[in-house]
Design a protein around this motif. Structure first.
Motif, short mmCIF file in Angstrom:
data_model
loop_
_atom_site.label_atom_id
_atom_site.label_comp_id
_atom_site.label_asym_id
_atom_site.label_seq_id
_atom_site.Cartn_x
_atom_site.Cartn_y
_atom_site.Cartn_z
N ALA A 1 37.26 42.38 50.88
CA ALA A 1 35.87 42.45 51.35
C ALA A 1 35.53 43.79 52.00
O ALA A 1 34.36 44.05 52.30
CB ALA A 1 35.61 41.32 52.35
N ASP A 2 36.51 44.65 52.19
CA ASP A 2 36.30 45.96 52.80
C ASP A 2 35.34 46.78 51.92
O ASP A 2 35.59 46.95 50.72
CB ASP A 2 37.64 46.68 52.93
N PRO A 3 34.24 47.30 52.46
CA PRO A 3 33.26 48.05 51.65
C PRO A 3 33.87 49.24 50.92
O PRO A 3 33.46 49.54 49.78
CB PRO A 3 32.22 48.51 52.69
N GLU A 4 34.82 49.92 51.54
CA GLU A 4 35.44 51.07 50.89
C GLU A 4 36.21 50.65 49.64
O GLU A 4 36.13 51.30 48.59
CB GLU A 4 36.40 51.76 51.87
N LEU A 5 36.93 49.55 49.75
CA LEU A 5 37.68 49.06 48.60
C LEU A 5 36.74 48.57 47.51
O LEU A 5 36.95 48.83 46.32
CB LEU A 5 38.65 47.96 49.04
N LYS A 6 35.67 47.85 47.89
CA LYS A 6 34.72 47.35 46.90
C LYS A 6 34.05 48.51 46.16
O LYS A 6 33.81 48.44 44.95
CB LYS A 6 33.68 46.48 47.60
N ALA A 7 33.77 49.59 46.89
CA ALA A 7 33.16 50.76 46.25
C ALA A 7 34.10 51.38 45.22
O ALA A 7 33.68 51.83 44.15
CB ALA A 7 32.78 51.79 47.31
N ARG A 8 35.39 51.40 45.55
CA ARG A 8 36.37 51.94 44.60
C ARG A 8 36.49 51.04 43.38
O ARG A 8 36.60 51.52 42.24
CB ARG A 8 37.73 52.08 45.30
N PHE A 9 36.46 49.73 43.59
CA PHE A 9 36.49 48.80 42.47
C PHE A 9 35.31 49.03 41.54
O PHE A 9 35.43 48.92 40.32
CB PHE A 9 36.47 47.35 42.98
N ASP A 10 34.16 49.32 42.11
CA ASP A 10 32.94 49.53 41.31
C ASP A 10 33.11 50.67 40.32
O ASP A 10 32.55 50.64 39.22
CB ASP A 10 31.75 49.82 42.22
N THR A 11 33.88 51.69 40.70
CA THR A 11 34.07 52.83 39.80
C THR A 11 34.84 52.42 38.54
O THR A 11 34.72 53.06 37.50
CB THR A 11 34.82 53.98 40.49
N PHE A 12 35.62 51.35 38.64
CA PHE A 12 36.36 50.83 37.48
C PHE A 12 35.62 49.70 36.77
O PHE A 12 36.10 49.19 35.76
CB PHE A 12 37.72 50.29 37.93
N ALA A 13 34.48 49.30 37.30
CA ALA A 13 33.76 48.10 36.82
C ALA A 13 34.63 46.87 36.98
O ALA A 13 34.59 45.95 36.15
CB ALA A 13 33.31 48.27 35.36
N PHE A 14 35.43 46.86 38.04
CA PHE A 14 36.24 45.69 38.39
C PHE A 14 35.45 44.84 39.38
O PHE A 14 34.91 45.35 40.36
CB PHE A 14 37.56 46.09 39.04
N GLU A 15 35.41 43.56 39.13
CA GLU A 15 34.71 42.63 40.02
C GLU A 15 35.71 42.02 41.01
O GLU A 15 36.61 41.28 40.59
CB GLU A 15 34.05 41.52 39.20
N PRO A 16 35.61 42.32 42.30
CA PRO A 16 36.54 41.71 43.26
C PRO A 16 36.39 40.19 43.26
O PRO A 16 35.27 39.67 43.20
CB PRO A 16 36.10 42.29 44.61
N ILE A 17 37.50 39.50 43.29
CA ILE A 17 37.46 38.03 43.34
C ILE A 17 38.38 37.54 44.45
O ILE A 17 39.44 38.15 44.70
CB ILE A 17 37.85 37.38 41.99
N THR A 18 37.98 36.50 45.12
CA THR A 18 38.76 35.94 46.21
C THR A 18 38.97 34.45 45.96
O THR A 18 38.41 33.61 46.65
CB THR A 18 38.07 36.18 47.57
N TRP A 19 39.78 34.15 44.97
CA TRP A 19 40.05 32.77 44.59
C TRP A 19 41.18 32.20 45.44
O TRP A 19 42.08 32.91 45.88
CB TRP A 19 40.45 32.68 43.12
N THR A 20 41.14 30.89 45.62
CA THR A 20 42.27 30.19 46.21
C THR A 20 43.38 30.08 45.16
O THR A 20 43.12 30.25 43.96
CB THR A 20 41.87 28.77 46.65
N PRO A 21 44.61 29.79 45.57
CA PRO A 21 45.67 29.58 44.58
C PRO A 21 45.32 28.50 43.57
O PRO A 21 45.66 28.61 42.38
CB PRO A 21 46.87 29.17 45.45
N GLU A 22 44.63 27.46 44.02
CA GLU A 22 44.23 26.38 43.11
C GLU A 22 43.23 26.88 42.07
O GLU A 22 43.29 26.49 40.90
CB GLU A 22 43.65 25.21 43.90
#
Length: 327
Positions: A281-302
């Motif tokens: 959820a860190d904005p800096e990390l999310k911004a870096r993900f955006d450059t790759f067109a990667f969508e951050p996901i926070t799923w549970t193990p289930e």
């Protein structure tokens, strides 16, 4: 100290020395460096994001978080390096949904079911694939591609970065959904694939934005569609597959997760999952993900398990239909 007192103290110390060490509590984890193994090569998109993640986790945990690359062998090199490690949270492994869902169907005789050896811990990102053609291709839409394949069964070619790869199985999915037949041309590496598409050696291919953007920016490729139900924010003018004339079920994506050797205590798994979600959820990390067109996901193990099972069912059908075996 007399002799009897000394002997009593010595016996007591020896007995204490044989007591088991106090178990580390979840709140104390980690009390030493953590190693994140990855099945991806240095410099790849998953590797780059894992290194950002490791840096952020290191600050959160106040411990070193080390990245160890073990690419190659369909993920087996990395899996073999980790599966016998203690299930204590100090050794984790980055895999993608292909390793977890497709590999068991591709390597049946090898007993390659990663789900038997590992359990999901935390999700990192999901990536969507694009349909790429050469810049000079006469096709403007997915409808054009499908019509061409119907007109000449088995003549239209598509490339991928290997037999059984998402690029290959994505082509098999398009055939399954439309009833067309095409010719698959596998390349050894992604670096060989997109120059071949750009030159017209193969008619089209699937690719992620990071893997294909070099050829795209050089004017060698065009994107016909995003193989998804949603457009990419990074390429808002590129239509979805359905908008471009493909069946709505033509959705090709992959997700990347952290797994641990079987037996990781549930409270520790929950802590690592929550800490990874906090870092993502860190904005800096999310911004870096955006450059790759990667969508951050926070799923549970289930939720990870359900995602793996859903993909496994699709891959099982496609692998059987195409009679693919890598054993």
């Amino acid at each position: 100290m007399n002799r009897q007192t000394f002997l009593a103290a010595l016996i007591g110390a020896a007995a204490f020395a044989h007591l088991p060490a106090r178990a580390e509590t979840v709140a104390e984890f980690p009390s030493k460096p953590v190693t994140l193994f990855t099945a991806f090569a240095p410099g790849s998109g998953p590797d780059a994001t894992l290194r950002i993640l490791s840096e952020k986790l290191g600050k959160l945990w106040n411990q070193r978080v080390i990245v160890e690359n073990r690419p190659g062998g369909g993920g087996f090199i990395a899996m073999d390096a980790v599966k016998r490690a203690p299930a204590d949270g100090y050794t984790l492994l980055q895999l993608d949904s292909d390793h977890l869902s497709a590999v068991p169907h591709l390597y049946k005789q090898r007993g390659a079911d990663a789900v038997k050896h590992f359990e999901p811990v935390a999700s990192i990102f999901r990536t969507t694939f694009l349909v790429a053609v050469g810049a000079e291709s006469k096709w403007k839409t997915m409808g054009d591609l499908i019509a061409a394949a119907k007109a000449e069964p088995g003549k239209v070619t598509y490339g991928s970065w290997g037999v059984g790869s998402p690029g290959h199985l994505g082509g098999e999915l398009l055939e399954e959904l439309t009833g067309i037949r095409m010719q698959h041309i596998p390349y050894r590496e992604v670096s060989q694939l997109f120059p071949a598409v750009g030159s017209g050696d193969v008619a089209w291919s699937l690719g992620t934005l990071p893997s294909s953007s070099g050829a795209y920016k050089a004017g060698k490729l065009r994107y016909l569609a995003v193989a998804s139900t949603r457009r990419l924010p990074q390429l808002p003018d590129v239509p979805t597959a359905a908008e471009a004339g493909a069946p709505a079920g033509f959705d090709v994506n992959a997700f990347v997760v952290l797994v641990a050797p079987k037996g990781l205590p549930a409270p520790l798994r929950a802590k690592i999952n929550a800490d990874v979600a906090k870092v993502i959820a860190d904005p800096e990390l999310k911004a870096r993900f955006d450059t790759f067109a990667f969508e951050p996901i926070t799923w549970t193990p289930e939720e990870i398990t359900r995602g793996v099972e859903a993909k496994s069912k699709v891959y099982e059908v496609l692998v059987k239909k195409a009679n693919i075996s890598l054993d």
